[in-house]
Design a protein around this motif. Structure first.
Motif, PDB file in Angstrom:
ATOM      1  N   SER A 201      -0.136  -6.687  -8.262  1.00  0.00           N
ATOM      2  CA  SER A 201      -1.248  -5.883  -7.941  1.00  0.00           C
ATOM      3  C   SER A 201      -2.563  -6.426  -8.611  1.00  0.00           C
ATOM      4  N   ALA A 202      -2.479  -7.093  -9.515  1.00  0.00           N
ATOM      5  CA  ALA A 202      -3.713  -7.595 -10.334  1.00  0.00           C
ATOM      6  C   ALA A 202      -4.318  -8.815  -9.964  1.00  0.00           C
ATOM      7  N   LEU A 203      -3.619  -9.316  -8.819  1.00  0.00           N
ATOM      8  CA  LEU A 203      -4.253 -10.706  -8.371  1.00  0.00           C
ATOM      9  C   LEU A 203      -5.597 -10.279  -7.476  1.00  0.00           C
ATOM     10  N   PRO A 204      -6.454 -11.481  -7.481  1.00  0.00           N
ATOM     11  CA  PRO A 204      -7.658 -11.292  -6.726  1.00  0.00           C
ATOM     12  C   PRO A 204      -7.211 -11.169  -5.306  1.00  0.00           C
ATOM     13  N   GLY A 205      -8.060 -10.260  -4.744  1.00  0.00           N
ATOM     14  CA  GLY A 205      -7.648  -9.963  -3.243  1.00  0.00           C
ATOM     15  C   GLY A 205      -6.583  -8.898  -2.818  1.00  0.00           C
ATOM     16  N   TYR A 206      -5.937  -8.583  -3.919  1.00  0.00           N
ATOM     17  CA  TYR A 206      -4.800  -7.698  -3.434  1.00  0.00           C
ATOM     18  C   TYR A 206      -5.252  -6.460  -3.124  1.00  0.00           C
ATOM     19  N   ALA A 207      -6.074  -5.842  -3.777  1.00  0.00           N
ATOM     20  CA  ALA A 207      -6.692  -4.424  -3.667  1.00  0.00           C
ATOM     21  C   ALA A 207      -7.213  -4.372  -2.227  1.00  0.00           C
ATOM     22  N   GLU A 208      -7.907  -5.557  -1.891  1.00  0.00           N
ATOM     23  CA  GLU A 208      -8.782  -5.687  -0.666  1.00  0.00           C
ATOM     24  C   GLU A 208      -8.103  -6.087   0.474  1.00  0.00           C
ATOM     25  N   GLY A 209      -6.551  -6.174   0.380  1.00  0.00           N
ATOM     26  CA  GLY A 209      -5.875  -6.557   1.511  1.00  0.00           C
ATOM     27  C   GLY A 209      -5.742  -7.897   1.949  1.00  0.00           C
ATOM     28  N   ALA A 210      -6.384  -8.789   1.261  1.00  0.00           N
ATOM     29  CA  ALA A 210      -6.438 -10.201   1.818  1.00  0.00           C
ATOM     30  C   ALA A 210      -4.993 -10.870   1.888  1.00  0.00           C
ATOM     31  N   PHE A 211      -3.956 -10.466   1.209  1.00  0.00           N
ATOM     32  CA  PHE A 211      -2.871 -10.773   1.549  1.00  0.00           C
ATOM     33  C   PHE A 211      -1.425 -10.093   1.323  1.00  0.00           C
ATOM     34  N   TRP A 212      -0.484 -10.385   1.884  1.00  0.00           N
ATOM     35  CA  TRP A 212       0.685  -9.544   1.440  1.00  0.00           C
ATOM     36  C   TRP A 212       2.140 -10.596   0.925  1.00  0.00           C
ATOM     37  N   VAL A 213       2.843 -10.112   0.015  1.00  0.00           N
ATOM     38  CA  VAL A 213       3.989 -11.187  -0.296  1.00  0.00           C
ATOM     39  C   VAL A 213       4.985 -11.326   0.744  1.00  0.00           C
ATOM     40  N   GLN A 214       5.273 -12.466   0.913  1.00  0.00           N
ATOM     41  CA  GLN A 214       6.304 -12.837   1.777  1.00  0.00           C
ATOM     42  C   GLN A 214       6.586 -14.209   1.764  1.00  0.00           C
ATOM     43  N   GLN A 244       1.972 -10.170   9.916  1.00  0.00           N
ATOM     44  CA  GLN A 244       1.852 -11.272  10.674  1.00  0.00           C
ATOM     45  C   GLN A 244       1.507 -11.384  11.912  1.00  0.00           C
ATOM     46  N   LEU A 245       2.217 -10.660  12.817  1.00  0.00           N
ATOM     47  CA  LEU A 245       1.899 -10.556  14.181  1.00  0.00           C
ATOM     48  C   LEU A 245       0.722 -10.029  14.575  1.00  0.00           C
ATOM     49  N   ALA A 246       0.425  -8.884  13.682  1.00  0.00           N
ATOM     50  CA  ALA A 246      -0.803  -8.080  13.889  1.00  0.00           C
ATOM     51  C   ALA A 246      -2.225  -9.049  13.824  1.00  0.00           C
ATOM     52  N   ARG A 264       6.342   2.587   3.602  1.00  0.00           N
ATOM     53  CA  ARG A 264       5.940   1.369   3.084  1.00  0.00           C
ATOM     54  C   ARG A 264       5.151   0.447   4.115  1.00  0.00           C
ATOM     55  N   LEU A 265       5.685   0.635   5.252  1.00  0.00           N
ATOM     56  CA  LEU A 265       5.252  -0.288   6.494  1.00  0.00           C
ATOM     57  C   LEU A 265       3.592   0.362   6.709  1.00  0.00           C
ATOM     58  N   ARG A 266       3.649   1.515   6.663  1.00  0.00           N
ATOM     59  CA  ARG A 266       2.235   2.227   6.980  1.00  0.00           C
ATOM     60  C   ARG A 266       1.314   1.868   5.873  1.00  0.00           C
ATOM     61  N   ALA A 267       1.749   1.972   4.501  1.00  0.00           N
ATOM     62  CA  ALA A 267       0.858   1.620   3.427  1.00  0.00           C
ATOM     63  C   ALA A 267       0.448   0.149   3.506  1.00  0.00           C
ATOM     64  N   THR A 272      -3.840  -3.927   4.205  1.00  0.00           N
ATOM     65  CA  THR A 272      -4.262  -5.055   4.748  1.00  0.00           C
ATOM     66  C   THR A 272      -5.136  -4.729   5.947  1.00  0.00           C
ATOM     67  N   ARG A 273      -5.482  -3.542   6.175  1.00  0.00           N
ATOM     68  CA  ARG A 273      -6.504  -3.169   7.382  1.00  0.00           C
ATOM     69  C   ARG A 273      -6.063  -3.924   8.595  1.00  0.00           C
ATOM     70  N   LEU A 274      -4.733  -3.694   8.903  1.00  0.00           N
ATOM     71  CA  LEU A 274      -4.245  -4.276  10.099  1.00  0.00           C
ATOM     72  C   LEU A 274      -3.492  -3.033  10.940  1.00  0.00           C
ATOM     73  N   ASP A 275      -3.421  -3.529  12.048  1.00  0.00           N
ATOM     74  CA  ASP A 275      -3.200  -2.218  13.015  1.00  0.00           C
ATOM     75  C   ASP A 275      -1.665  -2.527  13.821  1.00  0.00           C
TER      76      ASP A 275
END
Ligand SMILES: C[S@@+](CC[C@H](N)C(=O)[O-])C[C@H]1O[C@@H](n2cnc3c(N)ncnc32)[C@H](O)[C@@H]1O
Length: 422
Positions: A201-214, A244-246, A264-267, A272-275
């Motif tokens: 949660s402290a990494l650059p881009g996390y709060a902005e939703g630039a990535f997810w852990v996978q 990923q698919l979105a 958790r999926l919704r959050a 990540t501002r995906l739909d």
């Protein structure tokens, strides 16, 4: 450790985490004991790392504790000692601080054993680091070890066990440019790999939703479906593959049976501002209004491919749960492949995957499903960056933790791409 956070608090929280996992028989990600939740994020990250290391290396710790302990103490004491030995042996923590904090912890949770703990840990510390390095490599539980030996042979099983001892790097999927300040490397398959041991949660881009852990392996199955317009993600939560698919531009419907996991999926989608359209339902009975172009079925499984990221799993899983999982996988596959369910259109594509190392949840499931659904066929589509020897000539891809050792390994996964009759 930071100057503001006393060392004993994360250590006590790690012990509470470990005890919650073993007494509640739930995974580290699911337990929330009070000493852990009371810590700030940095302390929680440290406690979680300690607890994870304890599960990863407790076999080595037990070897060192055997002689000085002589008699096995109650679990609450044993896990405190294991934590301390792992911290000194695997994480190079200075013995003085570890022993002081552990004795303080024992004084609170099992005061009768504080003196014994002190003496035992001092004796173990005297032999380090050589005794740690020379301890025998931990083995998987017999039922799992036997199944892996049958599937892959003894040499590969030992290599998988060795891979489980290594703390894996942090893998992320980006859905845009890599944020400044995120170090690491991009793997041939596109996953961004960062050094282990970071507070996500402290990494650059996390709060902005630039990535997810996978994990890099978990990011593979959805890639087969790029280019499809309407995709059904079955068994979708917490949503790694939905995102990923979105992000690939698909119109995604994400379905799962579990309300809490869908939260958790919704959050994850919100951050990540995906739909995606979200449906809470049983895949075995739910029917869509219109069949989809493609379905991704990430079936519930033993998760034995993810032990390097979830080292507590061998303590929680038994052979007994396997039969029910296999039945569920077969029924889910039948449901998707049965034209009467209306899930996938004629000539559509289905990806079946599991994060299991067991052929009974992967290769064998697909072989049996092809027998039961004669019109369905395997598709052999290469995937960019996937070494050719991970893919069998008829199409399915198998990954294992002993693959890519020089890059930091990869989770165990099985994935097959199927085409339904036109
Ligand atoms: C392996 S996890 C899915 C991981 C997810 N695809 C991802 O990439 O984040 C399996 C999921 O299957 C769901 N599940 C199990 N049985 C189900 C059923 N009959 N119908 C729908 N979902 C089910 C579980 O709730 C769980 O979330």
């Amino acid at each position: 450790m930071s100057d503001t956070l006393p060392s004993h608090a994360p250590r006590a929280a790690a012990h509470a985490l470990v005890m919650a996992v073993v007494t509640e028989a739930r995974s580290l990600a699911e337990v929330q004991p009070r000493p852990f939740t009371a810590l700030p994020p940095e302390g929680q990250a440290r406690a979680a790392r300690l607890a994870m290391a304890c599960f990863r290396h407790h076999g080595r710790a037990d070897h060192l504790l055997r002689a000085p302990l002589r008699k096995t103490p109650p679990d609450i004491v044993l896990w405190a000692l294991r934590l301390a030995v792992v911290e000194m042996g695997a994480m190079d923590a200075p013995a003085h601080g570890v022993i002081n904090d552990t004795v303080g912890l024992l004084n609170r949770v099992a005061p009768k054993f504080a003196g014994l703990g002190n003496a035992v840990l001092r004796r173990v510390a005297d032999g380090l680091p050589d005794t740690w390095a020379n301890a025998p490599a931990p083995r998987l539980p017999g039922w799992l070890r036997g199944a892996l030996q049958n599937a892959y042979g003894n040499g590969v099983t030992v290599a998988i066990e060795a891979a489980h001892e290594i703390t894996p790097p942090l893998d992320i999927s980006l859905h845009g440019p890599c944020p400044d300040g995120l170090d690491g490397q991009t793997l041939p398959t596109g996953t961004r790999r960062l050094p282990a041991g970071q507070q996500v949660s402290a990494l650059p881009g996390y709060a902005e939703g630039a990535f997810w852990v996978q994990d890099a392996a978990s990011a593979l199955p959805a890639r087969w479906l790029s280019g499809h317009h309407r995709v059904l993600d079955l068994c979708a939560a917490p949503g790694g593959k939905t995102m990923q698919l979105a992000a690939m531009g698909a119109d995604v419907t994400a379905l799962d049976l579990s309300g809490p996991r869908l939260s958790r999926l919704r959050a994850n989608l919100a951050r990540t501002r995906l739909d995606a359209e979200i449906i809470c339902a049983d895949a075995l009975t739910w029917t869509p209004d219109t069949p989809f172009d493609a379905v991704l079925l990430d079936a519930p499984c033993s998760a034995t491919g993810t032990i390097r990221r979830h080292p507590e799993l061998p303590l929680l899983k038994t052979r007994d749960g396997l039969r029910a999982l296999r039945d569920q996988q077969a029924r889910l596959l039948d449901r998707v492949l049965d034209p009467a369910s209306g899930m996938v259109k004629p000539g559509g594509e289905v990806v079946y995957c599991t994060c299991s190392l067991l052929p009974s949840e992967g290769e064998d499931q697909i072989a049996a499903a092809l027998q039961r659904h004669p019109g369905v066929r395997l598709v052999a589509r290469p995937m960019d960056g996937v070494p050719t020897d991970w893919q069998s000539p008829d199409g399915p891809i198998r990954t294992r933790p002993d693959y890519w050792p020089e890059q930091g390994g990869i989770d165990g996964f099985y994935m097959a791409l199927l085409a339904t009759p036109t």
